[in-house]
Enzyme design. Structure first.
Site, mmCIF file in Angstrom:
data_model
loop_
_atom_site.group_PDB
_atom_site.id
_atom_site.type_symbol
_atom_site.label_atom_id
_atom_site.label_comp_id
_atom_site.label_asym_id
_atom_site.label_seq_id
_atom_site.Cartn_x
_atom_site.Cartn_y
_atom_site.Cartn_z
ATOM 1 N N GLU A 82 0.995 -1.151 -0.230
ATOM 2 C CA GLU A 82 0.081 0.022 0.004
ATOM 3 C C GLU A 82 0.885 1.143 -0.076
ATOM 4 O O GLU A 82 0.465 2.223 0.099
ATOM 5 C CB GLU A 82 -0.928 0.022 1.267
ATOM 6 C CG GLU A 82 -0.356 -0.293 2.444
ATOM 7 C CD GLU A 82 -1.374 0.313 3.491
ATOM 8 O OE1 GLU A 82 -1.780 1.441 3.867
ATOM 9 O OE2 GLU A 82 -1.368 -0.731 4.682
ATOM 10 N N CYS A 114 -3.343 -3.548 4.346
ATOM 11 C CA CYS A 114 -2.408 -4.342 4.818
ATOM 12 C C CYS A 114 -2.752 -5.740 4.288
ATOM 13 O O CYS A 114 -2.192 -6.904 4.640
ATOM 14 C CB CYS A 114 -2.287 -4.422 6.282
ATOM 15 S SG CYS A 114 -2.267 -2.812 7.191
ATOM 16 N N HIS A 244 -1.756 -10.427 11.801
ATOM 17 C CA HIS A 244 -1.279 -8.846 11.314
ATOM 18 C C HIS A 244 -1.227 -8.264 12.879
ATOM 19 O O HIS A 244 -1.899 -8.187 13.554
ATOM 20 C CB HIS A 244 -2.470 -8.476 10.621
ATOM 21 C CG HIS A 244 -2.196 -6.775 10.275
ATOM 22 N ND1 HIS A 244 -1.183 -6.231 9.656
ATOM 23 C CD2 HIS A 244 -3.081 -5.906 10.559
ATOM 24 C CE1 HIS A 244 -1.305 -5.026 9.592
ATOM 25 N NE2 HIS A 244 -2.318 -4.687 10.102
#
Ligand code: ACO
Length: 444
Positions: A82, A114, A244
């Site tokens: 990103e 993400c 994450h």
């Protein structure tokens, strides 16, 4: 093809980081907020010498070198990021420079906060399972430069990239069941092209993440159990879990949140573990209230504490020392788990991987380690990369690096001035941007 999975991993961690306790002092923040409150130890950063092209070139060139990859034998190359330098040209096309005469390589960039790396992994698996697969391996690259404007979000930045060699007959095999959750939300996004910084609704993004954890686990579970109200059972099903990692604190809470889902699926199993008054209070919460309720959070974080230490902490060792790597984060968390638990103890173990991208897109998937992975953990070499392999710089130097990046943003006819002293050998760095925005790199 059998045993489609991960055959090699390379992780790039920059040559400098800032210590979060030092940053607390520098920012005039109460001691403990970044380190205990968010669970962060060090935050990796880069100056204007590195960008998404350079860190991707670095990580892929090292993957090729360390695994002796014959570049003719790669049939797919995808990038999740990103960190955009261009509204049209892909990072993948830049990486083609590393593949010599092989120009027959499918795949391109995927963008959604993400989550792009995970989507690329799923694409690679699907390609290998498809009728168009030509017998070659895939490489998935995920990397980002995560930086925020001054304020509460700044200590949750970080930098890093991962490259994974994916193919059949792998030691780390993807399970075929996955659970996803996708929804429209303005929690974190980058609508302002004149700035590298995102627009972020911090606390809302945390509750979006927790909601995604719930739904992914439920969607994953129902494919196993055949019952939409029945979870697989956290401790029975997963031996370890990677996530994450926006902050390590959020991950510990999210692991406990999976246990809350088990409680909802089978409350009787928790009768002796949670007192009736607490259970009553938790049961009365609306779903939205449950996402941020402190009693619920504390109850399950406490219940899951010992297992979190055993089954999740190894996945946080790298993230707490680098900060968020956006698209790379969930996969580096998996790499951290592989490295710090080690090949022997991981044999026949199932590892959950939860990936979250704001906006929002999320997936819970799992892998099983089926054979020796010591070649992979040797290349990862995190003790060195997080230790003598990099330098801890002062908060002043961190801010100076960020300011250099601000000055470099959107420039042409530009020569970066940041130091290249801390770059490890083999790292690509920016030499100049010409009058047509074309970037030239050297290798340290
Ligand atoms: N000692 C110990 N702990 C402390 C101290 C202290 N002196 N001061 C505060 N804390 C604790 C707080 O109690 C809180 O913990 P809790 O949530 O368990 O109660 C924690 O530190 C954080 O404090 P907050 O006041 O909630 O933090 P703030 O509002 O300043 O910002 C946030 C935190 C929202 C994570 C911010 O950094 C942010 O916006 N980050 C970017 C967004 C993000 O990463 N979102 C996640 C998903 S999206 C993505 O990955 C990009």
């Amino acid at each position: 093809p059998q045993n489609i999975g991960i055959k090699g991993i390379e992780v790039y961690i920059p040559g400098q980081a800032v210590n979060q306790a030092e940053l607390e002092k520098f920012d005039g923040i109460p001691q403990g907020k970044y380190t205990i409150g968010l669970g962060q130890t060090n935050m990796a950063f880069v100056n204007d010498r590195e960008d998404i092209y350079s860190i991707s070139l670095t990580v892929v060139s090292k993957l090729i070198k360390h695994y002796n990859i014959d570049t003719e034998k790669i049939g797919r190359l995808e990038v999740g990021t990103e960190t955009l330098l261009d509204k049209s040209k892909s990072v993948k096309s830049v990486l083609m420079q590393l593949f010599g005469d092989n120009n027959d390589i499918e795949g391109i960039d995927t963008v959604n906060a993400c989550y792009g790396g995970t989507s690329s992994v799923i694409n690679a698996i699907n390609w290998i399972e498809s009728s168009s697969w030509d017998g070659r391996d895939a490489i998935v690259v995920a990397g980002d430069i995560a930086i925020y404007d001054k304020g509460a979000a700044r200590p949750t930045g970080g930098v890093g990239a991962i490259a994974m060699l994916i193919g059949p007959d792998a030691p780390i095999v993807f399970d075929s069941i996955r659970g996803s959750f996708m929804e429209h939300a303005y929690d974190f996004y980058k609508p302002d092209f004149t700035s590298e910084y995102p627009v972020v609704d911090g606390h809302f993004s945390l509750s979006c993440y927790v909601k995604a954890v719930d739904h992914c686990y439920q969607n994953y579970s129902k494919k196993y159990t055949g019952d939409k109200n029945k979870t697989v059972g956290l401790y029975d099903h997963f031996d370890y879990n990677a996530f994450h990692v926006p902050t390590c604190k959020l991950v510990a809470k999210s692991y406990a949140r999976l246990l809350y889902n088990d409680y909802k699926s089978n409350p009787e199993a928790f009768e002796k573990l949670i007192d009736s008054e607490t259970r009553k209070a938790i049961d009365e919460l609306s779903y939205d209230a449950s996402l941020t309720d402190k009693l619920l959070e504390k109850t399950f974080v406490t219940l899951a504490k010992a297992e979190t230490k055993k089954r999740v902490d190894p996945a946080l060792r790298v993230p707490t020392n680098t900060g968020n790597m956006y698209t790379a984060s969930a996969w580096v968390s998996l790499a951290s788990l592989l490295y710090y638990v080690g090949s022997k103890d991981l044999q026949k173990k199932r590892l959950g991987v939860f990936s979250y991208g704001s906006g929002l897109a999320s997936t819970l998937l799992s892998v099983t380690v089926v054979s020796d992975i010591s070649d992979i953990t040797k290349v990862l070499d995190f003790d060195f990369k997080l230790g003598n392999g990099r330098k801890i710089e002062s908060p002043e130097q961190y801010v100076a690096a960020i300011e250099l990046r601000e000055k470099a943003h959107l420039q042409k006819d530009f020569k970066p001035s940041g130091s290249i002293e801390n770059l490890a050998s083999g790292t690509y760095y920016l030499e100049e941007i010409d009058d047509k925005f074309r970037r030239k790199y050297s290798i340290k």
